[in-house]
Design an enzyme around this catalytic site. Structure first.
Site, PDB file in Angstrom:
ATOM      1  N   ASP A  24       0.841  -1.197   0.000  1.00 28.94           N
ATOM      2  CA  ASP A  24       0.000   0.000   0.000  1.00 28.94           C
ATOM      3  C   ASP A  24       0.875   1.246   0.000  1.00 28.94           C
ATOM      4  O   ASP A  24       2.008   1.228   0.519  1.00 28.94           O
ATOM      5  CB  ASP A  24      -0.898   0.016   1.233  1.00 28.94           C
ATOM      6  CG  ASP A  24      -2.013  -1.013   1.165  1.00 28.94           C
ATOM      7  OD1 ASP A  24      -2.338  -1.457   0.052  1.00 28.94           O
ATOM      8  OD2 ASP A  24      -2.563  -1.353   2.236  1.00 28.94           O
ATOM      9  N   TYR A  79       6.061  -8.349   8.801  1.00 31.87           N
ATOM     10  CA  TYR A  79       5.771  -6.915   8.835  1.00 31.87           C
ATOM     11  C   TYR A  79       5.991  -6.358  10.237  1.00 31.87           C
ATOM     12  O   TYR A  79       5.866  -7.083  11.227  1.00 31.87           O
ATOM     13  CB  TYR A  79       4.309  -6.648   8.449  1.00 31.87           C
ATOM     14  CG  TYR A  79       3.919  -7.058   7.059  1.00 31.87           C
ATOM     15  CD1 TYR A  79       3.985  -6.155   5.997  1.00 31.87           C
ATOM     16  CD2 TYR A  79       3.468  -8.344   6.794  1.00 31.87           C
ATOM     17  CE1 TYR A  79       3.599  -6.526   4.714  1.00 31.87           C
ATOM     18  CE2 TYR A  79       3.085  -8.725   5.511  1.00 31.87           C
ATOM     19  CZ  TYR A  79       3.162  -7.816   4.478  1.00 31.87           C
ATOM     20  OH  TYR A  79       2.786  -8.188   3.212  1.00 31.87           O
ATOM     21  N   ASP A  91      -7.121   1.874   7.930  1.00 34.55           N
ATOM     22  CA  ASP A  91      -5.871   2.532   8.301  1.00 34.55           C
ATOM     23  C   ASP A  91      -6.124   4.028   8.451  1.00 34.55           C
ATOM     24  O   ASP A  91      -7.217   4.528   8.163  1.00 34.55           O
ATOM     25  CB  ASP A  91      -4.746   2.240   7.297  1.00 34.55           C
ATOM     26  CG  ASP A  91      -5.046   2.746   5.888  1.00 34.55           C
ATOM     27  OD1 ASP A  91      -5.718   3.791   5.748  1.00 34.55           O
ATOM     28  OD2 ASP A  91      -4.614   2.105   4.914  1.00 34.55           O
ATOM     29  N   ARG A 139      -4.013  -4.529   7.468  1.00 32.85           N
ATOM     30  CA  ARG A 139      -5.073  -3.568   7.818  1.00 32.85           C
ATOM     31  C   ARG A 139      -6.281  -4.290   8.393  1.00 32.85           C
ATOM     32  O   ARG A 139      -6.890  -3.833   9.375  1.00 32.85           O
ATOM     33  CB  ARG A 139      -5.479  -2.772   6.576  1.00 32.85           C
ATOM     34  CG  ARG A 139      -4.469  -1.717   6.153  1.00 32.85           C
ATOM     35  CD  ARG A 139      -4.955  -0.942   4.952  1.00 32.85           C
ATOM     36  NE  ARG A 139      -4.945  -1.736   3.730  1.00 32.85           N
ATOM     37  CZ  ARG A 139      -5.942  -1.807   2.866  1.00 32.85           C
ATOM     38  NH1 ARG A 139      -7.083  -1.166   3.112  1.00 32.85           N
ATOM     39  NH2 ARG A 139      -5.838  -2.521   1.760  1.00 32.85           N
TER      40      ARG A 139
END
Length: 310
Positions: free
Chosen positions: A51, A79, A93, A184
């Site tokens: 993203d 992540y 988000d 997310r």
């Protein structure tokens, strides 16, 4: 280091894999366009989208490396995420429209207990603001039109989830997931379980399979190295895309067959490095990667699946 090969017109073609450290507020397509311009490569693509708000590891395929998109194996990813508590947005988000806010009171123990509930195989509903498609159209386009589509939950796996920072209003964690997991959505689901609401505020991808962001180059450094003409040291050879596949060295006759896309008899195998797998990397005796091939055990041959131009 990648090799420079030449096409039928004598033009150089840089083929290989580039590990790029994507900056914030840039799309994965932006990075493809930038790399294409910096390295003057006609064909560039990427393995796995990030993203725009996310930073970190983006695998960039150069020229002939783009032939392997369909065969790129599912790899786990790691992540580093930061989540804000007490807020819900339409994108899950903090770049999205805030739908509601509330005061929160969550202890570190309660949060850790909630995080543990997400370990292992879980069902996850993709966010509306995602590239997932509905009847051929990306969900994010429908979301921008104010539409909401019923999405089927997808099975994903959370291999590890470790809390790294905690405060009364936010927390950070490192998570290793199967391919296709939306961090997310994970943040949103954690907020729902806690009853507080939550939205992702920062995300950095630090690993894809055997590739780590520590070995990635920034766009600025790539641009400088291109100006200094020493960028080839940052480009990995195409065969590095598949570290899990065994390597086979062929006889000269076997190399000719593989180079022409013909099936290669087992008798033309000079050396094997690795164990049996679904695919094998075939090389000539000079170390040139010729093709990715699939074994046909009953026929005692290797059948080329994707070939490279030399």
């Amino acid at each position: 280091m990648a090799r420079v090969v030449y096409n039928s017109r004598g033009e150089s073609m840089i083929a290989g894999l580039l590990l790029l450290d994507k900056p914030q507020d840039a799309s994965s397509f932006d990075m493809v366009r930038e790399v294409k311009g910096i390295l003057k490569v006609k064909k560039v693509g990427h393995f796995g989208t990030l993203d725009p708000m996310a930073t970190g590891l983006l695998l960039i395929a150069l020229d002939q490396a783009t032939k392997f998109f369909d065969l790129f194996q599912e790899r786990s990813k790691t992540y580093r995420a930061t989540v804000e508590l007490g807020v819900c947005t339409d994108t899950y988000d903090m770049t999205g429209t805030v739908l509601r806010r509330k005061s929160v009171s969550v202890s570190e123990g309660e949060l850790k207990e909630a995080l543990n509930r997400f370990l292992g195989d879980i069902l996850q509903v993709p966010p509306m603001f995602s590239a997932k498609k509905h009847q051929g159209q990306p969900l994010y386009k429908l979301a921008r039109e104010g539409k909401s589509i019923e999405r089927e939950p997808v099975k994903v796996r959370i291999e590890s989830l470790n809390l790294t920072e905690f405060s009364s209003s936010s927390f950070s964690f490192d998570v290793t997931t199967s391919s296709g997991t939306y961090i997310r959505s994970l943040a949103n689901d954690i907020g729902e379980l806690l009853g507080t609401g939550a939205a992702l505020s920062a995300l950095r991808r630090i690993r894809i399979g055997d590739f780590h962001v520590e070995h990635a180059i920034t766009l600025e450094d790539l641009r400088q190295s291109a100006e200094e003409e020493n960028y080839l040291r940052y480009i990995l050879p195409i065969e590095s895309i598949f570290p899990e596949f065994p390597k086979i060295i062929l006889t000269p006759r076997g190399a000719v067959l593989a180079g022409n896309g013909a099936k290669v008899p087992l008798e033309e195998v000079a050396k094997v490095e690795g164990v049996r797998a679904d695919y094998f990397k075939l090389f000539d005796d000079e170390g040139r990667f010729l093709c990715l091939a699939k074994p046909d055990i009953p026929q005692r041959v290797f059948r080329p699946v994707v070939m490279l131009q030399h």
